[in-house]
Design a protein around this motif. Sequence first.
Motif, PDB file in Angstrom:
ATOM      1  N   ILE A  36       1.055  -1.235   0.075  1.00  0.00           N
ATOM      2  CA  ILE A  36      -0.087  -0.120  -0.052  1.00  0.00           C
ATOM      3  C   ILE A  36       0.961   1.447  -0.125  1.00  0.00           C
ATOM      4  O   ILE A  36       1.841   1.386   0.870  1.00  0.00           O
ATOM      5  CB  ILE A  36      -0.753  -0.138   1.199  1.00  0.00           C
ATOM      6  N   LEU A  43       1.207   7.671   4.762  1.00  0.00           N
ATOM      7  CA  LEU A  43      -0.036   6.940   5.558  1.00  0.00           C
ATOM      8  C   LEU A  43      -0.351   7.024   6.860  1.00  0.00           C
ATOM      9  O   LEU A  43       1.076   6.911   7.948  1.00  0.00           O
ATOM     10  CB  LEU A  43       0.401   5.377   5.169  1.00  0.00           C
ATOM     11  N   VAL A  46      -2.810   1.825   8.584  1.00  0.00           N
ATOM     12  CA  VAL A  46      -3.128   0.666   7.554  1.00  0.00           C
ATOM     13  C   VAL A  46      -3.646  -0.449   8.501  1.00  0.00           C
ATOM     14  O   VAL A  46      -3.016  -0.765   9.422  1.00  0.00           O
ATOM     15  CB  VAL A  46      -1.972   0.170   6.821  1.00  0.00           C
ATOM     16  N   TYR A  59       5.600  -0.320   7.895  1.00  0.00           N
ATOM     17  CA  TYR A  59       5.970   1.039   7.099  1.00  0.00           C
ATOM     18  C   TYR A  59       7.256   1.171   6.658  1.00  0.00           C
ATOM     19  O   TYR A  59       8.006   0.704   7.411  1.00  0.00           O
ATOM     20  CB  TYR A  59       5.369   2.083   8.182  1.00  0.00           C
ATOM     21  N   TRP A  66       3.613   0.783   2.918  1.00  0.00           N
ATOM     22  CA  TRP A  66       3.144  -0.431   3.881  1.00  0.00           C
ATOM     23  C   TRP A  66       3.206  -1.723   3.123  1.00  0.00           C
ATOM     24  O   TRP A  66       2.582  -1.884   2.144  1.00  0.00           O
ATOM     25  CB  TRP A  66       2.080  -0.151   4.489  1.00  0.00           C
ATOM     26  N   ALA A  82      -6.920   1.974   4.646  1.00  0.00           N
ATOM     27  CA  ALA A  82      -5.724   2.894   4.504  1.00  0.00           C
ATOM     28  C   ALA A  82      -6.127   4.101   4.779  1.00  0.00           C
ATOM     29  O   ALA A  82      -7.182   4.714   4.206  1.00  0.00           O
ATOM     30  CB  ALA A  82      -5.096   2.528   3.426  1.00  0.00           C
TER      31      ALA A  82
END
Length: 358
Positions: A36, A43, A46, A59, A66, A82
């Motif tokens: 992701i 981010l 997640v 991460y 991620w 997310a």
Amino acid sequence: MTLLGCSPVTALTPIGVAISPALGEKRAVPDRGLTIKALGGTLRSVTVTAAGLPVLGRYHHNRTEWRSSWSLRPGTDHLVTAVTTDRRVSGRFRTLTATPATPPKVDPLPGETVGVGMPIVVEFKVPVPDRAAVERAFEVVPDRPVEGGWHWFSDTQAVWRPRSYWQPGTRVRFTAHLTGLRFAPGVYGTTDPSATFVVGRSMSSHIDTANHRMTVHRDGLLAQEMAISAGMATTKEYTTTSGVHLTMEKKEKVRMVSPRRKPGDPEYYDLMIDHAVRISNSGEYVHAKDNTWAQGRLNVSHGCVNARPDKAKWFFDNSLRGDPVVIVGTDRPLEPANGWGFWQLTWNAWKAGSALAS
């Protein structure tokens, strides 16, 4: 009439989210994992679950990406959420359905207390097509810093050992994250075999076949001495191997039959032996035998090390799997792949057997 243009205005660019495999996918490949990425931002969080269980991941240091830590569970819906600084993306995808691979056999056993030389031995039923991928899926977590590494002896056997003997009291958790790894076309791992074990007291034995003596030290102190008789050395198979052995198993009674011989042949035997502790795969045990006329004087066995019954029983009762047994005095070296002869390799030779060795 002339129209005057407005002054430039800088707009806030929305942060996009890229997810692979894509949400809505019905046949995602398990061993490609899940990635992701935040495009143009970071981010915040997640969350991924599969069959109600969390999917672990990490991460990137700047939180722009991620990745799942391990492969994904086959034939399972994965729910993904997310969150970036300006949006929330949710959805699901499904991994392809697969034929389950046969789980490997793992030593030590869960909850076992072992000796200071104990390796982690993973035995697969079929050849592993990608050793590196499988080795990356192995996780060894001691409760204190320990240097160690993997060595492949074949396509079906991987072994981990520390560089030096374990410290007594060390607690170790091993997990083979095989779920989602491909073992053959359409065949994927569906379980994560694991074992948590504890290293017990330090006990090691030294056997001098030339002097026909065995000494046992426990936590640095002499615990036992015994007269022994080793292999008669009339043939290679009747010669006790020299080197660092490990105790592998023990049985109250073991039937021992001479290899490649039949009744009536010279040196044929078929015996039931008491208090037998196995130390190799070539038929070598430390065991009881009531031939005190030879013990301490002559080597007359068929390759095993035998001792007086009461002494052999003491060794049997006090042994743990993985206790070192060092034998000297013969011209037949223990091969590293004979039983658990793994300590016969130097550390550099051991590391060279890793599928991830550079």
